[in-house]
Design a protein around this motif. Structure first.
Motif, PDB file in Angstrom:
ATOM      1  N   THR A   1       0.750  -1.154   0.172  1.00 43.22           N
ATOM      2  CA  THR A   1      -0.166   0.023   0.030  1.00 43.22           C
ATOM      3  C   THR A   1       0.740   1.211  -0.006  1.00 43.22           C
ATOM      4  O   THR A   1       0.665   2.326  -0.729  1.00 43.22           O
ATOM      5  CB  THR A   1      -0.894   0.011   1.053  1.00 43.22           C
ATOM      6  OG1 THR A   1      -1.677  -1.269   1.217  1.00 43.22           O
ATOM      7  CG2 THR A   1      -1.633   1.205   1.165  1.00 43.22           C
ATOM      8  N   VAL A   2       1.836   1.130   0.700  1.00 43.79           N
ATOM      9  CA  VAL A   2       2.883   2.474   0.870  1.00 43.79           C
ATOM     10  C   VAL A   2       3.557   2.535  -0.401  1.00 43.79           C
ATOM     11  O   VAL A   2       3.856   3.703  -0.991  1.00 43.79           O
ATOM     12  CB  VAL A   2       3.784   2.311   2.230  1.00 43.79           C
ATOM     13  CG1 VAL A   2       4.871   3.377   1.941  1.00 43.79           C
ATOM     14  CG2 VAL A   2       2.986   2.055   3.422  1.00 43.79           C
ATOM     15  N   ALA A   3       3.824   1.491  -0.946  1.00 39.08           N
ATOM     16  CA  ALA A   3       4.862   1.246  -2.215  1.00 39.08           C
ATOM     17  C   ALA A   3       3.987   2.060  -3.448  1.00 39.08           C
ATOM     18  O   ALA A   3       4.409   2.970  -3.872  1.00 39.08           O
ATOM     19  CB  ALA A   3       5.284   0.111  -2.752  1.00 39.08           C
TER      20      ALA A   3
ATOM     21  N   PHE B   1      13.733   0.359  -1.176  1.00 41.28           N
ATOM     22  CA  PHE B   1      12.299   0.604  -1.228  1.00 41.28           C
ATOM     23  C   PHE B   1      11.875   1.921  -1.949  1.00 41.28           C
ATOM     24  O   PHE B   1      11.195   1.755  -2.806  1.00 41.28           O
ATOM     25  CB  PHE B   1      11.683   0.764   0.187  1.00 41.28           C
ATOM     26  CG  PHE B   1      10.013   0.774   0.145  1.00 41.28           C
ATOM     27  CD1 PHE B   1       9.490  -0.543   0.280  1.00 41.28           C
ATOM     28  CD2 PHE B   1       9.367   2.099   0.150  1.00 41.28           C
ATOM     29  CE1 PHE B   1       8.028  -0.293   0.232  1.00 41.28           C
ATOM     30  CE2 PHE B   1       7.969   2.139   0.528  1.00 41.28           C
ATOM     31  CZ  PHE B   1       7.513   1.001   0.496  1.00 41.28           C
ATOM     32  N   THR B   2      12.656   3.157  -1.659  1.00 47.29           N
ATOM     33  CA  THR B   2      12.067   4.158  -2.451  1.00 47.29           C
ATOM     34  C   THR B   2      12.514   4.229  -3.929  1.00 47.29           C
ATOM     35  O   THR B   2      11.723   4.820  -4.590  1.00 47.29           O
ATOM     36  CB  THR B   2      12.788   5.658  -1.587  1.00 47.29           C
ATOM     37  OG1 THR B   2      12.660   5.484  -0.298  1.00 47.29           O
ATOM     38  CG2 THR B   2      12.446   6.758  -2.116  1.00 47.29           C
TER      39      THR B   2
ATOM     40  N   LEU C   1      15.419  12.069  -2.125  1.00 49.16           N
ATOM     41  CA  LEU C   1      16.434  11.724  -0.844  1.00 49.16           C
ATOM     42  C   LEU C   1      15.475  12.029   0.462  1.00 49.16           C
ATOM     43  O   LEU C   1      15.520  11.271   1.472  1.00 49.16           O
ATOM     44  CB  LEU C   1      17.403  12.922  -0.563  1.00 49.16           C
ATOM     45  CG  LEU C   1      18.321  12.791  -1.964  1.00 49.16           C
ATOM     46  CD1 LEU C   1      19.138  14.119  -1.841  1.00 49.16           C
ATOM     47  CD2 LEU C   1      19.273  11.598  -1.760  1.00 49.16           C
ATOM     48  N   CYS C   2      14.164  12.857   0.456  1.00 44.67           N
ATOM     49  CA  CYS C   2      13.448  12.869   1.621  1.00 44.67           C
ATOM     50  C   CYS C   2      12.881  11.877   2.061  1.00 44.67           C
ATOM     51  O   CYS C   2      12.849  11.299   3.035  1.00 44.67           O
ATOM     52  CB  CYS C   2      12.548  14.129   1.311  1.00 44.67           C
ATOM     53  SG  CYS C   2      11.161  14.157   2.477  1.00 44.67           S
ATOM     54  N   PHE C   3      12.343  10.945   0.780  1.00 45.41           N
ATOM     55  CA  PHE C   3      11.554   9.775   1.272  1.00 45.41           C
ATOM     56  C   PHE C   3      12.529   8.547   1.666  1.00 45.41           C
ATOM     57  O   PHE C   3      12.011   7.757   1.998  1.00 45.41           O
ATOM     58  CB  PHE C   3      10.608   9.455   0.080  1.00 45.41           C
ATOM     59  CG  PHE C   3       9.217  10.347   0.057  1.00 45.41           C
ATOM     60  CD1 PHE C   3       8.354   9.619   0.665  1.00 45.41           C
ATOM     61  CD2 PHE C   3       9.237  11.696  -0.141  1.00 45.41           C
ATOM     62  CE1 PHE C   3       6.822  10.384   0.595  1.00 45.41           C
ATOM     63  CE2 PHE C   3       8.108  12.433  -0.090  1.00 45.41           C
ATOM     64  CZ  PHE C   3       6.796  11.788   0.524  1.00 45.41           C
ATOM     65  N   ILE C   4      13.689   8.743   1.173  1.00 40.61           N
ATOM     66  CA  ILE C   4      14.591   7.495   1.588  1.00 40.61           C
ATOM     67  C   ILE C   4      14.781   7.779   3.039  1.00 40.61           C
ATOM     68  O   ILE C   4      14.939   6.816   3.737  1.00 40.61           O
ATOM     69  CB  ILE C   4      15.992   7.941   0.645  1.00 40.61           C
ATOM     70  CG1 ILE C   4      15.709   7.217  -0.749  1.00 40.61           C
ATOM     71  CG2 ILE C   4      16.972   7.050   1.232  1.00 40.61           C
ATOM     72  CD1 ILE C   4      17.203   7.418  -1.490  1.00 40.61           C
ATOM     73  N   ALA C   5      15.228   9.090   3.353  1.00 37.88           N
ATOM     74  CA  ALA C   5      15.282   9.320   4.867  1.00 37.88           C
ATOM     75  C   ALA C   5      13.949   8.976   5.499  1.00 37.88           C
ATOM     76  O   ALA C   5      14.136   8.436   6.643  1.00 37.88           O
ATOM     77  CB  ALA C   5      15.711  10.700   5.065  1.00 37.88           C
ATOM     78  N   LEU C   6      12.804   9.235   5.207  1.00 37.28           N
ATOM     79  CA  LEU C   6      11.671   8.988   5.682  1.00 37.28           C
ATOM     80  C   LEU C   6      11.461   7.159   5.821  1.00 37.28           C
ATOM     81  O   LEU C   6      11.047   6.627   7.021  1.00 37.28           O
ATOM     82  CB  LEU C   6      10.402   9.287   4.823  1.00 37.28           C
ATOM     83  CG  LEU C   6       8.983   9.076   5.561  1.00 37.28           C
ATOM     84  CD1 LEU C   6       8.853   9.927   7.015  1.00 37.28           C
ATOM     85  CD2 LEU C   6       8.089   9.864   4.574  1.00 37.28           C
ATOM     86  N   ALA C   7      11.614   6.737   4.618  1.00 35.59           N
ATOM     87  CA  ALA C   7      11.671   5.116   4.708  1.00 35.59           C
ATOM     88  C   ALA C   7      12.867   4.712   6.041  1.00 35.59           C
ATOM     89  O   ALA C   7      12.558   3.671   6.791  1.00 35.59           O
ATOM     90  CB  ALA C   7      12.161   4.418   3.579  1.00 35.59           C
ATOM     91  N   TRP C   8      13.663   5.131   5.935  1.00 34.34           N
ATOM     92  CA  TRP C   8      15.082   4.707   6.930  1.00 34.34           C
ATOM     93  C   TRP C   8      14.413   5.217   8.318  1.00 34.34           C
ATOM     94  O   TRP C   8      14.393   4.302   9.310  1.00 34.34           O
ATOM     95  CB  TRP C   8      16.270   5.435   6.707  1.00 34.34           C
ATOM     96  CG  TRP C   8      17.042   5.390   7.870  1.00 34.34           C
ATOM     97  CD1 TRP C   8      17.967   4.599   8.082  1.00 34.34           C
ATOM     98  CD2 TRP C   8      17.143   6.337   8.981  1.00 34.34           C
ATOM     99  NE1 TRP C   8      18.638   4.710   9.354  1.00 34.34           N
ATOM    100  CE2 TRP C   8      18.046   6.116   9.757  1.00 34.34           C
ATOM    101  CE3 TRP C   8      16.624   7.654   9.189  1.00 34.34           C
ATOM    102  CZ2 TRP C   8      18.723   6.549  10.973  1.00 34.34           C
ATOM    103  CZ3 TRP C   8      17.024   8.296  10.434  1.00 34.34           C
ATOM    104  CH2 TRP C   8      17.992   7.825  11.183  1.00 34.34           C
TER     105      TRP C   8
END
Length: 325
Positions: free
Chosen positions: A65-67, A199-200, A223-230
């Motif tokens: 769902t998130v993906a 994932f991102t 970059l923002c969403f990579i950090a958010l997934a992390w």
């Protein structure tokens, strides 16, 4: 293999007890206020939603769902429309990977298993064929719809994902921390970062491959969403290894606030360059980071399953943008 512990029945509220006495004839309906009935009705609705949300997490439907949400949001940010088969492939592939990951974790580990692992193992006769069917459906969509050139590009990310998955679950496990020991500090959460990157990028690649020019516009959102997934993965790791707040360092809340500030600042930059959609996407990422920070402060008051469910629900803030259009 351990099984899920029995969940104790919740204590009845005053409204529930009063309504129960009315239904059993112990008191008349006139002795129960309308506010108590309304409270009971609201409790029933909230309880039903909580049950469905927990099931959404326990069945591994949270990750796909998130993906899909993120993939559609990245495309929305640069005014690109994705064909429906692309989100379908992403959802099916993500679901297959997460089911496989949780089943393998449950099969190999004897301790420190979570409710999601127990749930998958108890119902593995259902999840195994579902994962196989999901993988075959994704493969069929790839072979039928995806151009050969796109398959070549996506095979690189698929190979990286497979290498990571194999390294984590093989008999000779590859320690991510030891692999990067000479590059990063020993206590840096590299595993969570790799998950966030893979994932991102899987969510962003469909949009990037359709952008002819100005791909740099996607740099800040990615970059923002990579950090958010992390941050999502790291928060889960901290909450599950140190369930009591006094055992934590407080870094999760600090990281959430820092990410929220950076994402808001980046949103301002994007708006300044007239990239309004990209700015809105960055603002939604900032909102998710802030909500994770709030969850960290209140994590001890929530059950592990509900906490794990909500921390994935807050990643769906881009749905607001998709709904607005």
């Amino acid at each position: 293999m351990a099984t899920l512990s029995t969940v104790p029945a919740p204590k009845k509220t005053t409204a529930q007890a009063s309504l129960g006495r009315v239904l059993s004839g112990q008191v008349s309906s006139g002795q129960v206020s309308s506010s108590q009935v309304a409270s009971f009705a609201w409790a029933r609705v909230a309880g039903g939603f909580s049950h469905l949300a927990a099931l959404w997490h326990l069945t591994s439907l949270d990750a796909p769902t998130v993906a899909v949400t993120w993939a559609l949001a990245f495309a929305w940010a640069v005014h690109i429309s994705l064909p429906i088969w692309l989100p379908a492939i992403l959802a099916l592939t993500t679901w297959t990977i997460y089911i496989g990951d949780r089943l393998l974790d449950a099969k190999r580990a004897q301790h420190s298993l979570r409710a999601r692992h127990h749930f998958h193992w108890r119902h593995h006769r259902i999840f195994v064929p579902v994962a196989i069917a999901s993988a075959l459906a994704a493969l069929a969509l790839v072979l039928y719809y995806m151009p050969i050139a796109a398959r070549t590009r996506n095979s690189v990310l698929a190979a990286v994902t497979l290498a990571y998955f194999t390294g984590v679950h093989s008999d000779r496990r590859i320690s991510v921390r030891s692999f990067f020991a000479r590059i990063v500090p020993a206590n840096f959460p590299m595993k969570e970062l790799l998950v966030g990157v893979i994932f991102t990028l899987a969510c962003a690649v469909p949009t990037l491959t359709r952008m002819i020019t100005n791909r740099v516009e996607m740099l800040l959102p990615i970059l923002c969403f990579i950090a958010l997934a992390w941050l999502n993965c790291r928060a889960i790791e901290v909450w599950e290894t140190a369930p009591e707040r006094q055992l934590r360092s407080g870094r999760t809340f600090l990281a959430a606030m820092v990410l929220m500030s950076i994402a808001l600042f980046s949103a301002g930059i994007a708006v300044g360059f007239h990239q309004l959609h990209a700015g809105a996407l960055l603002a939604s990422g900032a909102l998710s980071a802030g909500l994770i920070g709030i969850l960290d402060r209140n994590s001890c008051s929530l059950s592990p399953v509900m906490l794990r469910t909500i921390v994935d629900l807050v990643l769906l803030t881009p749905l607001i943008l998709l709904a607005i259009g």
